[in-house]
Design an enzyme around this catalytic site. Structure first.
Site, PDB file in Angstrom:
ATOM      1  N   ASP A  15      33.033  52.797  40.431  1.00 34.31           N
ATOM      2  CA  ASP A  15      34.336  52.911  39.786  1.00 34.31           C
ATOM      3  C   ASP A  15      35.117  51.653  40.158  1.00 34.31           C
ATOM      4  O   ASP A  15      34.702  50.885  41.040  1.00 34.31           O
ATOM      5  CB  ASP A  15      35.030  54.178  40.291  1.00 34.31           C
ATOM      6  CG  ASP A  15      36.465  54.287  39.819  1.00 34.31           C
ATOM      7  OD1 ASP A  15      36.690  54.200  38.602  1.00 34.31           O
ATOM      8  OD2 ASP A  15      37.361  54.433  40.674  1.00 34.31           O
TER       9      ASP A  15
ATOM     10  N   ASP B 267      39.338  51.060  39.736  1.00 32.81           N
ATOM     11  CA  ASP B 267      40.672  51.300  40.299  1.00 32.81           C
ATOM     12  C   ASP B 267      40.609  52.370  41.391  1.00 32.81           C
ATOM     13  O   ASP B 267      40.091  53.468  41.171  1.00 32.81           O
ATOM     14  CB  ASP B 267      41.633  51.768  39.208  1.00 32.81           C
ATOM     15  CG  ASP B 267      41.808  50.736  38.120  1.00 32.81           C
ATOM     16  OD1 ASP B 267      42.650  49.851  38.277  1.00 32.81           O
ATOM     17  OD2 ASP B 267      41.072  50.809  37.114  1.00 32.81           O
TER      18      ASP B 267
ATOM     19  N   ASP C 186      36.360  57.055  44.066  1.00 31.74           N
ATOM     20  CA  ASP C 186      37.412  57.452  45.001  1.00 31.74           C
ATOM     21  C   ASP C 186      38.124  58.747  44.651  1.00 31.74           C
ATOM     22  O   ASP C 186      38.945  59.217  45.436  1.00 31.74           O
ATOM     23  CB  ASP C 186      38.479  56.349  45.069  1.00 31.74           C
ATOM     24  CG  ASP C 186      39.294  56.293  43.779  1.00 31.74           C
ATOM     25  OD1 ASP C 186      40.497  56.604  43.822  1.00 31.74           O
ATOM     26  OD2 ASP C 186      38.733  55.954  42.729  1.00 31.74           O
TER      27      ASP C 186
END
Length: 218
Positions: free
Chosen positions: A8, A10, A167
């Site tokens: 991922d 951001d 995240d």
């Protein structure tokens, strides 16, 4: 048998919330809408630009105004394309990517950020060339947590085994639905406690990630 690592973006490799926050406040204030705090903006990130704008409007009680939503989205995307100057790599990311590259791990990005801004920020940070495949939120017909973008990333990499590194709740669900091992970076934009999120490994320091990847792909 090709083994690969998919990230991922951001909240995982980069902290882009300050740029997203600044762009959002500019377009909201043009329309007379009260600005947001950084933490508010950070909490809206994860499902792509459209959902981000929808969450902004909902927070100000204006979620029913679809014409306004479309105008704000267009204005936001125009700024977002070049909103990179406040964005930074998380500590240890550059060294980790260099280590993985030297160890010959194929790397890819699977993000809900639109592909254009993704390419711009990766280039700005000097890491674009390390990723053989880049899938953005507008590359496929669906966005995470639908597994399609992650499965498309795997297909383009021609990988038999992957680890997905993310995240957030969105990333955890995406990995689970795609049936791939998930390494959770705990210092990103997650709101749910770690022990309540699906994950195969969790880490708060990128120095630990190469060994986690080796373990999960053994």
């Amino acid at each position: 048998m090709t083994k690969a690592v998919i990230f991922d973006l951001d909240g995982t490799l980069i902290d882009s919330a300050p740029d997203i926050h600044a762009a959002a406040n500019r377009v909201m204030m043009r329309r007379g809408i009260a600005s947001f705090s950084l933490e508010e903006a950070r909490s809206f990130v994860g499902h792509g630009a459209l959902v981000f704008i929808e969450r902004c409007l909902a927070a100000r009680g204006r979620e029913a105004e679809t014409a306004l939503r479309d105008q704000l989205l267009s204005d936001f995307l125009a700024l977002y394309e070049s909103a990179v100057h406040l964005t930074k790599l998380y500590p240890g990311v550059a060294t980790c990517l260099d280590t993985l590259t030297k160890d010959a791990w194929p790397l890819a990005i699977c993000t809900n950020k639109p592909e254009g801004p993704t390419q711009v920020v990766l280039s700005h940070l000097g890491i674009q060339q390390q990723f053989g495949v880049i899938i953005g939120g507008d590359t496929t017909l669906k966005r995470k947590p639908d597994p399609l973008p992650l499965l498309e990333t795997i297909a383009r990499m021609k990988a038999a085994q992957v680890v997905f590194v993310g995240d957030s709740e969105v990333d955890a669900e995406t990995a689970q639905r795609a049936g791939v091992p998930f390494a959770l970076y705990t210092e990103g934009y997650r709101e749910t406690p770690v022990d309540r999120l699906h994950h195969d490994a969790a880490f708060d320091d990128f120095a630990a990630l190469p060994e986690i990847i080796k373990r999960l792909l053994t």
